[in-house]
Write a protein that holds these residues in place. Structure first.
Motif, PDB file in Angstrom:
ATOM      1  N   LEU A   1     -27.167 -39.778  32.543  1.00  0.00           N
ATOM      2  CA  LEU A   1     -25.999 -39.646  33.418  1.00  0.00           C
ATOM      3  C   LEU A   1     -24.677 -39.698  32.654  1.00  0.00           C
ATOM      4  O   LEU A   1     -23.737 -38.986  33.001  1.00  0.00           O
ATOM      5  CB  LEU A   1     -26.008 -40.756  34.475  1.00  0.00           C
ATOM      6  N   ASN A   2     -24.599 -40.539  31.639  1.00  0.00           N
ATOM      7  CA  ASN A   2     -23.318 -40.779  30.970  1.00  0.00           C
ATOM      8  C   ASN A   2     -23.118 -40.021  29.663  1.00  0.00           C
ATOM      9  O   ASN A   2     -21.987 -39.875  29.211  1.00  0.00           O
ATOM     10  CB  ASN A   2     -23.143 -42.281  30.709  1.00  0.00           C
ATOM     11  N   LYS A   3     -24.210 -39.547  29.055  1.00  0.00           N
ATOM     12  CA  LYS A   3     -24.070 -38.857  27.772  1.00  0.00           C
ATOM     13  C   LYS A   3     -24.476 -37.385  27.847  1.00  0.00           C
ATOM     14  O   LYS A   3     -23.754 -36.520  27.371  1.00  0.00           O
ATOM     15  CB  LYS A   3     -24.887 -39.574  26.703  1.00  0.00           C
TER      16      LYS A   3
ATOM     17  N   LEU B  10     -25.421 -35.354  30.740  1.00  0.00           N
ATOM     18  CA  LEU B  10     -24.848 -34.532  31.822  1.00  0.00           C
ATOM     19  C   LEU B  10     -23.382 -34.156  31.591  1.00  0.00           C
ATOM     20  O   LEU B  10     -23.018 -32.997  31.821  1.00  0.00           O
ATOM     21  CB  LEU B  10     -25.033 -35.220  33.174  1.00  0.00           C
ATOM     22  N   PRO B  11     -22.515 -35.069  31.135  1.00  0.00           N
ATOM     23  CA  PRO B  11     -21.128 -34.657  30.901  1.00  0.00           C
ATOM     24  C   PRO B  11     -20.998 -33.546  29.841  1.00  0.00           C
ATOM     25  O   PRO B  11     -20.190 -32.636  29.996  1.00  0.00           O
ATOM     26  CB  PRO B  11     -20.437 -35.946  30.436  1.00  0.00           C
ATOM     27  N   LYS B  12     -21.805 -33.625  28.779  1.00  0.00           N
ATOM     28  CA  LYS B  12     -21.759 -32.580  27.741  1.00  0.00           C
ATOM     29  C   LYS B  12     -22.235 -31.245  28.304  1.00  0.00           C
ATOM     30  O   LYS B  12     -21.664 -30.196  28.001  1.00  0.00           O
ATOM     31  CB  LYS B  12     -22.614 -32.979  26.537  1.00  0.00           C
TER      32      LYS B  12
ATOM     33  N   ALA C 234     -22.099 -30.364  31.460  1.00  0.00           N
ATOM     34  CA  ALA C 234     -21.077 -29.931  32.422  1.00  0.00           C
ATOM     35  C   ALA C 234     -19.920 -29.237  31.701  1.00  0.00           C
ATOM     36  O   ALA C 234     -19.418 -28.214  32.179  1.00  0.00           O
ATOM     37  CB  ALA C 234     -20.562 -31.124  33.228  1.00  0.00           C
ATOM     38  N   GLU C 235     -19.519 -29.752  30.544  1.00  0.00           N
ATOM     39  CA  GLU C 235     -18.444 -29.113  29.766  1.00  0.00           C
ATOM     40  C   GLU C 235     -18.829 -27.699  29.364  1.00  0.00           C
ATOM     41  O   GLU C 235     -18.039 -26.766  29.476  1.00  0.00           O
ATOM     42  CB  GLU C 235     -18.157 -29.909  28.485  1.00  0.00           C
TER      43      GLU C 235
ATOM     44  N   HIS D  66     -18.961 -25.426  32.460  1.00  0.00           N
ATOM     45  CA  HIS D  66     -17.598 -25.103  32.888  1.00  0.00           C
ATOM     46  C   HIS D  66     -17.013 -24.001  31.998  1.00  0.00           C
ATOM     47  O   HIS D  66     -16.425 -23.036  32.495  1.00  0.00           O
ATOM     48  CB  HIS D  66     -16.709 -26.346  32.852  1.00  0.00           C
TER      49      HIS D  66
ATOM     50  N   GLU E 152     -20.383 -31.621  39.931  1.00  0.00           N
ATOM     51  CA  GLU E 152     -20.506 -33.078  39.928  1.00  0.00           C
ATOM     52  C   GLU E 152     -21.906 -33.537  39.571  1.00  0.00           C
ATOM     53  O   GLU E 152     -22.876 -32.786  39.737  1.00  0.00           O
ATOM     54  CB  GLU E 152     -20.105 -33.640  41.290  1.00  0.00           C
ATOM     55  N   LYS E 153     -21.989 -34.768  39.087  1.00  0.00           N
ATOM     56  CA  LYS E 153     -23.283 -35.380  38.805  1.00  0.00           C
ATOM     57  C   LYS E 153     -23.900 -35.820  40.126  1.00  0.00           C
ATOM     58  O   LYS E 153     -23.183 -36.281  41.016  1.00  0.00           O
ATOM     59  CB  LYS E 153     -23.120 -36.613  37.915  1.00  0.00           C
TER      60      LYS E 153
ATOM     61  N   LEU F 270     -26.832 -31.906  37.966  1.00  0.00           N
ATOM     62  CA  LEU F 270     -25.498 -31.404  38.246  1.00  0.00           C
ATOM     63  C   LEU F 270     -25.561 -30.521  39.476  1.00  0.00           C
ATOM     64  O   LEU F 270     -26.521 -29.755  39.651  1.00  0.00           O
ATOM     65  CB  LEU F 270     -24.969 -30.578  37.066  1.00  0.00           C
TER      66      LEU F 270
END
Length: 150
Positions: A14-16, A18-20, A22-23, A26, A42-43, A72
């Motif tokens: 969730l914290n490492k 998924l954000p990468k 998502a970037e 995007h 969004e997660k 996501l």
């Protein structure tokens, strides 16, 4: 040593991871975003699906380490283009969490990548998943604009 799904393994995704992802997603979608009025990426955490091996009394939560899916969720709203009907589109990227590993795909029985918990993602794996998912989304948008599959 093989790690099992637990709170820390889920938090790492969730914290490492998924954000990468998502970037990258995007960035891949930049060209199509102006075609829509609104964009949300969004997660998500599935706290509904019960672990078949779990005790019935155990609440499904990241804290308890028994979540079955994270991912996501993308929502594009208000497609705007002259000559085309307005529409919204949604798409999910699902991490299906098993006991010792997880798979990544759209949740329709397809797995593009399988990993063990705490196994690092390479840049090429990140790019590959983000590109594949983005290409599928762009294909869905193209079909909607062309009036296919309505």
């Amino acid at each position: 040593m093989q790690h099992t799904r637990d709170k820390d393994a889920i938090l790492q995704l969730l914290n490492k991871v998924l954000p990468k992802l998502a970037e990258r997603i995007h960035a891949n979608l930049e060209p199509v975003l102006p075609l829509f009025d609104d964009y949300k990426l969004e997660k998500v955490t599935d706290t509904w699906t019960k672990d078949p091996h779990a005790d019935d009394d155990t609440e499904i939560s990241v804290e308890n380490g028994n979540v079955q899916q994270v991912g996501l969720k993308l929502r594009l709203e208000g497609f705007q283009r002259a000559g085309a009907d307005a529409f919204d589109i949604a798409k999910n990227l699902i991490f299906k969490l098993e006991l010792y590993d997880y798979s990544v795909g759209t949740g329709k029985g397809n797995a593009w990548l399988e990993k063990q918990y705490y196994e690092s993602w390479t840049d090429s794996e990140m790019d590959e998943v983000a590109v594949k998912w983005s290409e599928e989304l762009i294909e869905e948008i193209t079909q909607r604009v062309a009036g296919i599959g309505e």
